[in-house]
Design a protein around this motif. Structure first.
Motif, PDB file in Angstrom:
ATOM      1  N   UNK A 238       0.857  -1.183   0.000  1.00 50.56           N
ATOM      2  CA  UNK A 238       0.000   0.000   0.000  1.00 50.56           C
ATOM      3  C   UNK A 238       0.892   1.233   0.000  1.00 50.56           C
ATOM      4  N   UNK A 239       0.630   2.142  -0.902  1.00 46.81           N
ATOM      5  CA  UNK A 239       1.456   3.343  -1.027  1.00 46.81           C
ATOM      6  C   UNK A 239       1.334   4.235   0.202  1.00 46.81           C
ATOM      7  N   UNK A 240       2.393   4.959   0.489  1.00 46.45           N
ATOM      8  CA  UNK A 240       2.349   5.924   1.588  1.00 46.45           C
ATOM      9  C   UNK A 240       1.607   7.172   1.148  1.00 46.45           C
ATOM     10  N   UNK A 241       1.086   7.933   2.106  1.00 49.43           N
ATOM     11  CA  UNK A 241       0.395   9.187   1.787  1.00 49.43           C
ATOM     12  C   UNK A 241       1.321  10.143   1.050  1.00 49.43           C
ATOM     13  N   UNK A 242       2.604  10.131   1.431  1.00 46.20           N
ATOM     14  CA  UNK A 242       3.575  11.026   0.802  1.00 46.20           C
ATOM     15  C   UNK A 242       3.774  10.678  -0.674  1.00 46.20           C
ATOM     16  N   UNK A 243       3.846   9.385  -0.974  1.00 53.23           N
ATOM     17  CA  UNK A 243       4.037   8.976  -2.369  1.00 53.23           C
ATOM     18  C   UNK A 243       2.811   9.295  -3.222  1.00 53.23           C
ATOM     19  N   UNK A 244       1.631   9.124  -2.638  1.00 52.97           N
ATOM     20  CA  UNK A 244       0.400   9.445  -3.355  1.00 52.97           C
ATOM     21  C   UNK A 244       0.342  10.938  -3.654  1.00 52.97           C
ATOM     22  N   UNK A 245       0.625  11.745  -2.649  1.00 49.32           N
ATOM     23  CA  UNK A 245       0.572  13.197  -2.830  1.00 49.32           C
ATOM     24  C   UNK A 245       1.617  13.658  -3.847  1.00 49.32           C
ATOM     25  N   UNK A 246       2.780  13.012  -3.845  1.00 46.90           N
ATOM     26  CA  UNK A 246       3.819  13.370  -4.808  1.00 46.90           C
ATOM     27  C   UNK A 246       3.345  13.128  -6.245  1.00 46.90           C
ATOM     28  N   UNK A 247       2.599  12.036  -6.459  1.00 45.66           N
ATOM     29  CA  UNK A 247       2.062  11.768  -7.792  1.00 45.66           C
ATOM     30  C   UNK A 247       0.991  12.792  -8.168  1.00 45.66           C
ATOM     31  N   UNK A 248       0.142  13.128  -7.213  1.00 43.78           N
ATOM     32  CA  UNK A 248      -0.960  14.048  -7.491  1.00 43.78           C
ATOM     33  C   UNK A 248      -0.466  15.446  -7.833  1.00 43.78           C
ATOM     34  N   UNK A 249       0.621  15.862  -7.199  1.00 46.32           N
ATOM     35  CA  UNK A 249       1.054  17.262  -7.317  1.00 46.32           C
ATOM     36  C   UNK A 249       2.310  17.463  -8.151  1.00 46.32           C
ATOM     37  N   UNK A 250       2.867  16.395  -8.717  1.00 41.14           N
ATOM     38  CA  UNK A 250       4.115  16.512  -9.471  1.00 41.14           C
ATOM     39  C   UNK A 250       3.979  17.507 -10.618  1.00 41.14           C
ATOM     40  N   UNK A 251       4.967  18.378 -10.763  1.00 39.46           N
ATOM     41  CA  UNK A 251       5.017  19.339 -11.866  1.00 39.46           C
ATOM     42  C   UNK A 251       6.402  19.292 -12.490  1.00 39.46           C
ATOM     43  N   UNK A 252       6.493  18.901 -13.748  1.00 43.66           N
ATOM     44  CA  UNK A 252       5.374  18.469 -14.601  1.00 43.66           C
ATOM     45  C   UNK A 252       4.788  17.146 -14.124  1.00 43.66           C
TER      46      UNK A 252
END
Length: 299
Positions: A238-252
């Motif tokens: 199960x992914x960590x909250x930090x890894x999920x947020x990093x995918x959601x907010x990555x720029x680009x």
């Protein structure tokens, strides 16, 4: 959102899938549609799951190598309420991150704002999809906040995949009916909707090196493929909250490739991950097809 899981004779896989949904999306309704499993271990798992969730036993025969999958997808669609989104998963998949009420509302708003949106994929991109240069063209649409795939050929998965999120009201408005075969549904969806949207931070994935059936059977070629690849149950972390947020907010925006974002909980698996025991072995596929054809002549 209501989650439907399609099952056949893979008890340990189904158990892993259900546990992941209960852990990651406890607020979602859950229905398992089983395609007539006769394996004792699978029947045990179905009975246990039935104490907590709805289990439907469907034995519809479609004549397709995947058995009654598409008939059962249609049955699930007909069971679905117009009041909530639907998500289709399979017993050899699992959820890999928590799905919040905010996530679900954002999905609902995406359908509301994008009238040509028919299907959203809840799955990560398979690394094997990037192997061929012609298939590497994934483009991020900032206005829609989704990835879209632009392979040179009209590949399955471009407009439709059996793992999906949909709005039942939208499908009913166009008189949608799930046909037998992913390529058939892919061509059909291409005439009605935009390309299948892919989430910045997907929440499910097929398990790598899993076991499989063809027409509810295992040919000698398929069994050999499973043995040679050491196929088995390889659950995903199960992914960590930090890894999920990093995918959601990555720029680009970062393309969510399974092998780059996910890890198995046991064993190290060769990359790119395989999802078919006969993947990349054309001679095994020919033997499998020939054996099933001979069986059909004598059945």
């Amino acid at each position: 959102m209501h989650i439907f899981v399609f099952s056949y004779n893979r008890g340990p896989f189904l158990e892993n899938c259900i546990r992941s949904i209960e852990a990651c999306a406890p607020q979602c309704g859950l229905t398992v549609i089983d395609d007539g499993s006769d394996d004792p271990d699978t029947r045990r798992v179905l009975a246990e799951v039935g104490e907590r969730h709805r289990v439907v036993d469907k034995t519809a025969e479609s004549g397709h190598k995947l058995g009654g999958l598409y008939a059962n997808m249609q049955a699930a669609f007909e069971m679905a309420s117009d009041d909530e989104l639907i998500c289709f998963l399979q017993d050899d998949t699992q959820m890999v991150r928590p799905l919040s009420d905010k996530d679900i509302e954002e999905l609902r708003q995406s359908f509301a704002r994008q009238p040509d949106l028919g299907f959203i994929s809840p799955a990560f991109v398979r690394g094997i999809s990037l192997k061929k240069k012609a298939d590497r063209d994934f483009r991020f649409d900032a206005g829609r906040n989704f990835w879209f795939w632009y392979p040179r050929k009209r590949s399955t998965g471009t407009w439709f995949s059996a793992l999906l999120i949909a709005d039942p009201r939208r499908l009913r408005a166009v008189d949608w009916h799930f046909e037998v075969g992913e390529s058939v549904n892919n061509r059909k969806a291409a005439k009605i909707f935009c390309r299948m949207a892919r989430m910045r931070a997907p929440f499910s994935m097929w398990l790598p090196n899993g076991r499989a059936y063809r027409g509810k059977q295992k040919s000698l070629a398929l069994r050999f493929g499973e043995w040679s690849r050491r196929c088995g149950l390889y659950p995903l972390e199960i992914m960590s909250d930090q890894d999920v947020e990093a995918l959601k907010s990555a720029e680009p925006a970062r393309l969510p490739v399974a092998e780059e974002c996910l890890k198995t909980t046991r064993g190290k698996i060769k990359t790119p991950w395989a999802y078919d025991p006969m993947q990349g072995a054309g001679w095994l596929k020919l033997l499998d097809r020939a054996e099933r054809k001979v069986r059909g002549l004598f059945s």
